[in-house]
Motif scaffolding. Structure first.
Motif, PDB file in Angstrom:
ATOM      1  N   ALA A  28       0.835  -1.199   0.000  1.00  0.00           N
ATOM      2  CA  ALA A  28       0.000   0.000   0.000  1.00  0.00           C
ATOM      3  C   ALA A  28       0.870   1.249   0.000  1.00  0.00           C
ATOM      4  N   GLU A  29       1.939   1.217   0.811  1.00  0.00           N
ATOM      5  CA  GLU A  29       2.844   2.363   0.864  1.00  0.00           C
ATOM      6  C   GLU A  29       3.510   2.597  -0.484  1.00  0.00           C
ATOM      7  N   MET A  30       3.949   1.491  -1.097  1.00  0.00           N
ATOM      8  CA  MET A  30       4.716   1.621  -2.335  1.00  0.00           C
ATOM      9  C   MET A  30       3.846   2.094  -3.480  1.00  0.00           C
ATOM     10  N   PHE A  31       2.661   1.490  -3.624  1.00  0.00           N
ATOM     11  CA  PHE A  31       1.815   1.862  -4.761  1.00  0.00           C
ATOM     12  C   PHE A  31       0.875   3.017  -4.418  1.00  0.00           C
ATOM     13  N   GLY A  32       1.000   3.560  -3.196  1.00  0.00           N
ATOM     14  CA  GLY A  32       0.231   4.730  -2.858  1.00  0.00           C
ATOM     15  C   GLY A  32       1.097   5.967  -2.876  1.00  0.00           C
ATOM     16  N   ARG A  33       1.927   6.077  -1.866  1.00  0.00           N
ATOM     17  CA  ARG A  33       2.726   7.287  -1.726  1.00  0.00           C
ATOM     18  C   ARG A  33       3.834   7.371  -2.764  1.00  0.00           C
ATOM     19  N   HIS A  34       4.366   6.182  -3.164  1.00  0.00           N
ATOM     20  CA  HIS A  34       5.539   6.195  -4.039  1.00  0.00           C
ATOM     21  C   HIS A  34       5.203   5.717  -5.437  1.00  0.00           C
ATOM     22  N   LEU A  35       3.972   5.964  -5.904  1.00  0.00           N
ATOM     23  CA  LEU A  35       3.540   5.403  -7.185  1.00  0.00           C
ATOM     24  C   LEU A  35       4.393   5.919  -8.345  1.00  0.00           C
ATOM     25  N   ILE A  36       4.655   7.224  -8.347  1.00  0.00           N
ATOM     26  CA  ILE A  36       5.417   7.802  -9.458  1.00  0.00           C
ATOM     27  C   ILE A  36       6.838   7.234  -9.461  1.00  0.00           C
ATOM     28  N   SER A  37       7.411   7.039  -8.257  1.00  0.00           N
ATOM     29  CA  SER A  37       8.755   6.465  -8.188  1.00  0.00           C
ATOM     30  C   SER A  37       8.771   5.051  -8.743  1.00  0.00           C
ATOM     31  N   VAL A  38       7.673   4.298  -8.479  1.00  0.00           N
ATOM     32  CA  VAL A  38       7.608   2.935  -9.014  1.00  0.00           C
ATOM     33  C   VAL A  38       7.606   2.973 -10.534  1.00  0.00           C
ATOM     34  N   GLU A  39       6.796   3.898 -11.098  1.00  0.00           N
ATOM     35  CA  GLU A  39       6.769   4.027 -12.560  1.00  0.00           C
ATOM     36  C   GLU A  39       8.142   4.388 -13.094  1.00  0.00           C
ATOM     37  N   LEU A  40       8.813   5.327 -12.402  1.00  0.00           N
ATOM     38  CA  LEU A  40      10.152   5.744 -12.841  1.00  0.00           C
ATOM     39  C   LEU A  40      11.126   4.575 -12.783  1.00  0.00           C
ATOM     40  N   ALA A  41      11.029   3.764 -11.716  1.00  0.00           N
ATOM     41  CA  ALA A  41      11.942   2.623 -11.590  1.00  0.00           C
ATOM     42  C   ALA A  41      11.716   1.633 -12.721  1.00  0.00           C
ATOM     43  N   GLY A  42      10.412   1.437 -13.082  1.00  0.00           N
ATOM     44  CA  GLY A  42      10.122   0.546 -14.200  1.00  0.00           C
ATOM     45  C   GLY A  42      10.741   1.060 -15.492  1.00  0.00           C
ATOM     46  N   THR A  43      10.591   2.385 -15.724  1.00  0.00           N
ATOM     47  CA  THR A  43      11.193   2.975 -16.924  1.00  0.00           C
ATOM     48  C   THR A  43      12.700   2.812 -16.918  1.00  0.00           C
ATOM     49  N   LEU A  44      13.281   3.016 -15.731  1.00  0.00           N
ATOM     50  CA  LEU A  44      14.734   2.880 -15.622  1.00  0.00           C
ATOM     51  C   LEU A  44      15.180   1.466 -15.978  1.00  0.00           C
ATOM     52  N   LEU A  45      14.428   0.466 -15.504  1.00  0.00           N
ATOM     53  CA  LEU A  45      14.783  -0.922 -15.823  1.00  0.00           C
ATOM     54  C   LEU A  45      14.720  -1.151 -17.329  1.00  0.00           C
ATOM     55  N   LEU A  46      13.664  -0.601 -17.978  1.00  0.00           N
ATOM     56  CA  LEU A  46      13.530  -0.775 -19.423  1.00  0.00           C
ATOM     57  C   LEU A  46      14.710  -0.119 -20.141  1.00  0.00           C
ATOM     58  N   VAL A  47      15.050   1.121 -19.710  1.00  0.00           N
ATOM     59  CA  VAL A  47      16.152   1.841 -20.356  1.00  0.00           C
ATOM     60  C   VAL A  47      17.450   1.076 -20.181  1.00  0.00           C
ATOM     61  N   ALA A  48      17.646   0.514 -18.971  1.00  0.00           N
ATOM     62  CA  ALA A  48      18.882  -0.233 -18.726  1.00  0.00           C
ATOM     63  C   ALA A  48      18.952  -1.463 -19.615  1.00  0.00           C
ATOM     64  N   LEU A  49      17.808  -2.128 -19.794  1.00  0.00           N
ATOM     65  CA  LEU A  49      17.768  -3.317 -20.650  1.00  0.00           C
ATOM     66  C   LEU A  49      18.161  -2.963 -22.078  1.00  0.00           C
ATOM     67  N   VAL A  50      17.482  -1.905 -22.611  1.00  0.00           N
ATOM     68  CA  VAL A  50      17.789  -1.485 -23.983  1.00  0.00           C
ATOM     69  C   VAL A  50      19.249  -1.049 -24.089  1.00  0.00           C
ATOM     70  N   GLY A  51      19.699  -0.294 -23.059  1.00  0.00           N
ATOM     71  CA  GLY A  51      21.073   0.198 -23.080  1.00  0.00           C
ATOM     72  C   GLY A  51      22.081  -0.930 -23.108  1.00  0.00           C
ATOM     73  N   ALA A  52      21.868  -1.958 -22.252  1.00  0.00           N
ATOM     74  CA  ALA A  52      22.833  -3.064 -22.195  1.00  0.00           C
ATOM     75  C   ALA A  52      22.904  -3.775 -23.548  1.00  0.00           C
ATOM     76  N   ILE A  53      21.725  -4.000 -24.165  1.00  0.00           N
ATOM     77  CA  ILE A  53      21.735  -4.699 -25.465  1.00  0.00           C
ATOM     78  C   ILE A  53      22.429  -3.840 -26.512  1.00  0.00           C
ATOM     79  N   SER A  54      22.116  -2.529 -26.503  1.00  0.00           N
ATOM     80  CA  SER A  54      22.705  -1.685 -27.537  1.00  0.00           C
ATOM     81  C   SER A  54      24.210  -1.550 -27.359  1.00  0.00           C
ATOM     82  N   ILE A  55      24.672  -1.543 -26.082  1.00  0.00           N
ATOM     83  CA  ILE A  55      26.125  -1.492 -25.856  1.00  0.00           C
ATOM     84  C   ILE A  55      26.788  -2.696 -26.504  1.00  0.00           C
ATOM     85  N   VAL A  56      26.216  -3.869 -26.276  1.00  0.00           N
ATOM     86  CA  VAL A  56      26.849  -5.082 -26.803  1.00  0.00           C
ATOM     87  C   VAL A  56      26.825  -5.069 -28.330  1.00  0.00           C
ATOM     88  N   ILE A  57      25.637  -4.726 -28.948  1.00  0.00           N
ATOM     89  CA  ILE A  57      25.540  -4.753 -30.416  1.00  0.00           C
ATOM     90  C   ILE A  57      26.480  -3.721 -31.028  1.00  0.00           C
TER      91      ILE A  57
END
Lengths: 147, 338
Positions: free
Chosen positions: B296-325
């Motif tokens: 409740a705390e995480m998806f209530g008070r920190h909802l935007i941070s959760v979204e940002l963390a998800g975006t960060l994970l996606l960016v890191a995934l794309v970044g790691a693949i693009s670095i290797v390619i």
């Protein structure tokens, strides 16, 4: 009801973990071990966050630790991709290979003395053999000598 | 004999306290042990470092168990007497010992494979400590995410990159000076942090808890008053005492009528108004519905941070693949042009 003692214990442990990770990061030269040490520093901070969270009866610290785990996972992914690229270029995990990045006024670092490998270090983790031993193709072994 | 200036006297007494304090010796010995254990160019057996480390840990434990009653450095830091029984102290000590020893092993092992495995052991220790503290989700997440995913990925890379045995750069470091400097920095940091923590005086919550227990001893009205009923104490202009939400109304009434008389005996709190209330919802971290509250705390008070963390994970995934390619194609271009 001795929350203060619990807090100070955890802060002390967290600082010890952080400091051990810091020493490892400064001292070791294998890039993979350096990143392991960075992760260990993160663990120390996570322990302190969890301790403060318990002390203040607030969920903020624990939520922060969850975000730290997410960021650490991102960092590990990118760092390992970078390490693999660097390894493909230089064929070595040694950070000294990349010392061209230093300031131009600094002298290059040269190893004075490279020690012999001791017997006690030449031990690898072993797996218990299981099943039937497969037929080994001699030709394939010479063709791919690293395996 | 002339009288010494006060500055020298002060320095003398401080130095005397420091030298006589076993905890200072424990921290210093730990530093020396760490220095001796780090890989180095000359052949030195590891037994010296191991012995010194064991002495250091032993001194630390003796200090925390009150074996040296006069030591000055950590006057207010009783480490082992936690809340609870001998068993809980034992669990905490074992978890702490596992964590620290395996952390030292991680940075001193010559082989990166062993370093990664010891790091996994450190993570189990940390997870045990988090569980001990009541942070169940964090303990499990540490095991699943770190030991299950990150350490295994590290091991994959070690196997990929260093498949043919040990390398020279694992047996040497940057030389004596950086090694000594890093260990000295570590020792100073731990000392300063322990000193800062040890100077903490008695907690306000503990004072209120002691008051409640005193009431329980004196009163004979058939209602059990325990310190566990206390959730939080905040001291500002008003002293706010929050009780847990599952405290009965009877207990609340007794505490509201009797607690102010005891608490105003504390000097610093004499002229402040006192407010004793029951929490509407249990914000207690040791609640049985731990996960629900954390979510409740995480998806209530920190909802935007959760979204940002998800975006960060996606960016890191794309970044790691693009670095290797990208790196691959650059390598191929270089090999074709040369």
């Amino acid at each position: 009801m001795n929350e203060l003692n619990l807090l100070s214990n955890y802060l002390l442990l967290g600082s010890l973990l952080f400091v051990i990770g810091m020493v490892g990061f400064i001292v070791r030269r294998n890039m993979i071990v350096m990143f392991l040490c960075a992760e260990m520093m993160l663990q120390g901070v996570a322990l302190s966050f969890a301790a403060w969270s318990r002390f203040h009866h607030d969920w903020g610290g624990q939520v922060m630790v969850i975000f730290m785990i997410a960021v650490a996972a991102c960092e590990a992914g990118i760092a390992l991709a970078l390490i693999l690229m660097l390894f493909h270029r230089s064929d070595s995990l040694d950070i000294v290979v990349w010392q061209d990045l230093r300031e131009s006024i600094l002298p290059p670092y040269v190893d004075r003395q490279i020690p012999e490998e001791m017997d006690e270090d030449r031990v690898w983790p072993t797996l218990t053999p299981a099943g039937i031993e497969p037929d080994v193709d001699i030709g394939e072994q010479t063709h791919r000598p690293r395996i | 004999m002339g009288r010494l200036p006060p500055a020298i006297l002060f320095a003398e007494s401080t130095l005397k306290n420091l030298v006589l304090d076993p905890l200072v010796w424990a921290i210093a010995l730990g530093g020396i042990a760490l220095y001796a254990l780090i890989p180095r160019s000359t052949k030195v057996s590891r037994s010296i470092g191991v012995t010194l480390g064991a002495i250091s840990v032993g001194l630390f434990l003796l200090c925390t168990m009150g074996f040296f009653p006069t030591h000055q450095f950590l006057r207010n830091l009783p480490l082992l007497p936690l809340n609870g029984t001998f068993t809980s102290q034992l669990v905490f000590s074992v978890c702490a010992l596992v964590t620290i020893v395996s952390a030292v092993c991680t940075i001193t092992m010559r082989s990166p494979v062993y370093a990664a495995i010891w790091f996994a052991v450190t993570l189990t220790g940390v997870s045990g400590l988090l569980l001990f503290q009541g942070a169940q989700f964090l303990g499990l997440a540490t095991i699943v995410v770190y030991a299950g995913a990150i350490v295994v990925t590290f091991l994959f890379v070690v196997m990929l990159a260093q498949s043919d045995g040990h390398s020279t750069y694992d047996r040497i470091t940057w030389g004596h000076v950086p090694r000594a400097m890093s260990v000295i920095a570590a020792v100073l940091m731990v000392s300063v942090l322990t000193f800062a923590v040890g100077r903490e005086s008695q907690d306000e919550r503990e004072q209120v808890a002691m008051a409640i227990e005193q009431l329980n001893r004196e009163a004979s009205n058939g209602v059990e008053l325990t310190a566990d009923q206390l959730a939080n104490v905040r001291v500002s202009d008003v002293i706010a005492v929050d009780l847990r939400s599952d405290v009965s109304d009877e207990t609340l009434k007794i505490l509201q009528s009797q607690l102010p008389a005891v608490l105003t005996q504390i000097d610093a709190w004499q002229n402040k108004p006192l407010r004793i209330e029951k929490l509407s919802r249990n914000n207690d971290l040791l609640d049985s519905e731990h996960m629900a509250h954390l979510g409740a705390e995480m998806f209530g008070r920190h909802l935007i941070s959760v979204e940002l963390a998800g975006t960060l994970l996606l960016v890191a995934l794309v970044g790691a693949i693009s670095i290797v390619i990208q790196g691959r194609s650059n390598d191929q271009e270089e090999s074709t042009t040369s």
